[in-house]
Motif scaffolding. Structure first.
Motif, short mmCIF file in Angstrom:
data_model
loop_
_atom_site.label_atom_id
_atom_site.label_comp_id
_atom_site.label_asym_id
_atom_site.label_seq_id
_atom_site.Cartn_x
_atom_site.Cartn_y
_atom_site.Cartn_z
N GLU A 156 0.85 -1.20 0.00
CA GLU A 156 0.00 0.00 0.00
C GLU A 156 0.88 1.25 0.00
O GLU A 156 1.66 1.48 0.92
CB GLU A 156 -0.89 0.00 1.23
N PRO A 157 0.78 2.12 -1.03
CA PRO A 157 1.65 3.30 -1.13
C PRO A 157 1.59 4.22 0.08
O PRO A 157 2.62 4.76 0.49
CB PRO A 157 1.14 4.01 -2.40
N LYS A 158 0.42 4.41 0.67
CA LYS A 158 0.33 5.34 1.80
C LYS A 158 1.05 4.80 3.03
O LYS A 158 1.55 5.58 3.84
CB LYS A 158 -1.13 5.67 2.12
N VAL A 159 1.11 3.49 3.16
CA VAL A 159 1.87 2.89 4.26
C VAL A 159 3.36 3.12 4.04
O VAL A 159 4.10 3.50 4.96
CB VAL A 159 1.56 1.39 4.39
N VAL A 160 3.82 2.90 2.81
CA VAL A 160 5.23 3.11 2.49
C VAL A 160 5.62 4.57 2.68
O VAL A 160 6.69 4.88 3.21
CB VAL A 160 5.54 2.66 1.05
N ALA A 161 4.73 5.48 2.28
CA ALA A 161 5.01 6.91 2.45
C ALA A 161 5.20 7.25 3.93
O ALA A 161 6.13 7.98 4.30
CB ALA A 161 3.87 7.75 1.86
N ALA A 162 4.34 6.72 4.77
CA ALA A 162 4.47 6.97 6.22
C ALA A 162 5.74 6.33 6.77
O ALA A 162 6.43 6.92 7.62
CB ALA A 162 3.24 6.44 6.94
N ALA A 163 6.07 5.14 6.29
CA ALA A 163 7.29 4.48 6.73
C ALA A 163 8.53 5.28 6.32
O ALA A 163 9.51 5.35 7.06
CB ALA A 163 7.35 3.06 6.16
N LEU A 164 8.48 5.88 5.12
CA LEU A 164 9.58 6.72 4.67
C LEU A 164 9.77 7.92 5.60
O LEU A 164 10.91 8.30 5.91
CB LEU A 164 9.31 7.23 3.25
N ARG A 165 8.66 8.49 6.05
CA ARG A 165 8.77 9.64 6.95
C ARG A 165 9.38 9.24 8.30
O ARG A 165 10.14 10.00 8.90
CB ARG A 165 7.41 10.30 7.13
N VAL A 166 9.04 8.03 8.75
CA VAL A 166 9.67 7.54 9.98
C VAL A 166 11.16 7.34 9.75
O VAL A 166 12.00 7.77 10.56
CB VAL A 166 9.03 6.21 10.44
N ALA A 167 11.50 6.70 8.64
CA ALA A 167 12.91 6.43 8.33
C ALA A 167 13.72 7.71 8.25
O ALA A 167 14.85 7.79 8.74
CB ALA A 167 13.01 5.64 7.02
N THR A 197 12.34 12.95 1.75
CA THR A 197 13.39 12.12 2.34
C THR A 197 14.71 12.34 1.62
O THR A 197 15.78 12.45 2.23
CB THR A 197 12.99 10.64 2.29
N GLY A 198 14.65 12.40 0.29
CA GLY A 198 15.85 12.61 -0.49
C GLY A 198 16.49 13.97 -0.23
O GLY A 198 17.72 14.08 -0.16
N LEU A 199 15.68 14.99 -0.09
CA LEU A 199 16.22 16.32 0.19
C LEU A 199 16.91 16.36 1.56
O LEU A 199 17.92 17.04 1.74
CB LEU A 199 15.10 17.36 0.13
N LEU A 200 16.35 15.63 2.51
CA LEU A 200 16.98 15.58 3.83
C LEU A 200 18.35 14.94 3.76
O LEU A 200 19.23 15.22 4.58
CB LEU A 200 16.09 14.80 4.80
N GLU A 201 18.55 14.06 2.78
CA GLU A 201 19.83 13.39 2.62
C GLU A 201 20.72 14.08 1.59
O GLU A 201 21.83 13.61 1.31
CB GLU A 201 19.61 11.93 2.21
#
Length: 419
Positions: A156-167, A197-201
């Motif tokens: 589910e894309p919305k789950v992955v998006a939230a997981a990315l924000r945690v990461a 996430t990419g901008l943060l890195e």
């Protein structure tokens, strides 16, 4: 008396939540509402078992979000009986309509205490519940532990998006191929999370994806447009100005332009101050860049609301009252006269915030005094420019926000980092 405490707490909870996005309130205004709200919460908490049994537990089963949130937050702060157990049990069976209320109460709760909830929060399989759980952990900066890699590959894309924000919040490393897949996703929420996430890195691919999304004029480009504006580059502001040719993009574009800080963006806003559909948004953006004073002479007197349109005219029209509906309309002649006098002090090559050259001093002042609706983006800029080292939780209790701002003032010694 206890019933009145709960009623007032629910009312003030709603007032505070709306205040967090208000265009006409500042941090001190929300702090006043918050003080009254917490006084009623304390009144319920000190009552102990009678309040728990007769009011708070039944309130968790209601359908009014403000009442659920206020009751849940109160219970989370009651030790005897253990209110946390009651909230956790109620959360497991809560209807979808009130789920956000439970999670909002948890978002305002103690981070250390929340860590014990992680296994229960992540065992949920329903995507919406799992997404809300991950967003909650991201807001607190709590590590989900071993389940995170698997959640980053959820179907589910919305789950992955939230997981990315945690990461991103906990600086968790993840696979480059996985990241590129998220960055190229057709799901806007996942794409946006990957870009941030990419901008943060410091990934160049994230900035390229941001520019590409805006140039594609896809339907959901509000967040990439905003990020381009935060970059503050003249060429990216020009990309944003082109979006104004399409009416559907104008609200998001004016919102973004107001954070660009560029004189060219301010002058673009002037060109639209006679358009009734977006004049209020153009004035807000112009004021954010130039620091146009909050004086009555620059705004039109409020007018009575138009009657509802006939049903046959537009059944799909969104009649929900939003924060932008409280923005004033410009008195264009007065605004133009002010700009004629002030324009010369704005350099085309610099970026400005509320009329001051953009920098630590201006950004710090804005986080204290800017309208609440704009502070969330200013805090995002702090996070991006510090590469995630500094965070100002603009939805947390104001006391915690002020502590974060004090930490920001102490910590920011190396200057602004370009995204």
């Amino acid at each position: 008396m206890l019933e009145q405490h709960l009623s007032e707490a629910a009312f003030l909870w709603g007032q505070r939540e709306r205040g967090l996005c208000a265009p006409n309130l500042v941090l001190a205004d929300v702090a006043e509402t918050e003080e009254r709200l917490l006084a009623h919460v304390d009144g319920l908490a000190v009552a102990g078992p009678p309040a728990v049994e007769k009011l708070l537990i039944p309130a968790l089963e209601e359908m009014e979000e403000e009442q659920v949130a206020a009751a849940a937050y109160t219970l989370l702060n009651i030790q005897e009986p253990p209110g946390t157990d009651l909230v956790r049990t109620a959360l497991e069976v809560a209807s979808p309509e009130v789920l956000p209320a439970f999670y909002r109460a948890l978002e305002l709760w103690d981070s250390a205490a929340l860590r014990t909830w992680v296994p229960a929060l992540l065992k949920q399989e329903e995507p919406t519940r799992l997404t809300l759980s991950l967003e909650l952990l991201a807001s607190h900066g709590v590590d989900p532990g071993p389940p995170l890699p698997e959640l980053l590959r959820h179907e589910e894309p919305k789950v992955v998006a939230a997981a990315l924000r945690v990461a991103a919040r906990i600086h968790h490393p993840f696979d480059r191929h996985l990241y590129q897949s998220c960055l190229g996703s057709t799901a806007p929420a996942l794409r946006d999370a990957a870009i941030q996430t990419g901008l943060l890195e410091g990934r160049r691919s994230a900035w390229a994806a941001c520019q590409s999304a805006v140039e594609s004029t896809a339907p959901d480009l509000a967040f990439p447009a905003l990020l381009l504006a935060l970059g503050g580059e003249a060429r990216d502001v020009e990309r944003l100005r082109k979006l104004l040719h399409e009416p559907r993009h104008r609200p998001a574009t004016f919102w973004a332009l107001g954070f660009s800080g560029r004189r060219s963006a301010a002058e673009t806003c002037l060109e639209w101050m006679e358009d009734p559909a977006v004049s209020h948004l153009a004035l807000e953006a112009f004021r954010s860049i130039t620091g146009l004073p909050q004086e009555e002479r620059f705004a039109m007197p409020p007018v009575e609301e138009d009657p509802l349109p006939p049903l046959e005219e537009d059944l799909a029209a969104d009649l929900t009252h939003g924060p932008e509906d409280d923005l004033p309309r410009p008195a264009t002649t007065e605004v133009l006269a002010w700009w004629k006098l002030e324009r010369r002090r704005f350099d085309l090559e610099r970026r400005y915030l509320h009329g001051e050259p953009f920098g630590m001093e201006a950004l710090s002042a804005a986080l204290l005094t800017a309208p609440m609706r704009r502070r969330h983006v200013l805090a995002l800029e702090v996070t991006l420019r510090s590469r995630g080292r500094l965070n100002v939780p603009t939805r947390a209790w104001t006391s915690l926000q002020r502590k974060a701002l004090a930490n920001l003032f102490r910590s920011w010694t190396s200057g602004l980092h370009e995204p």
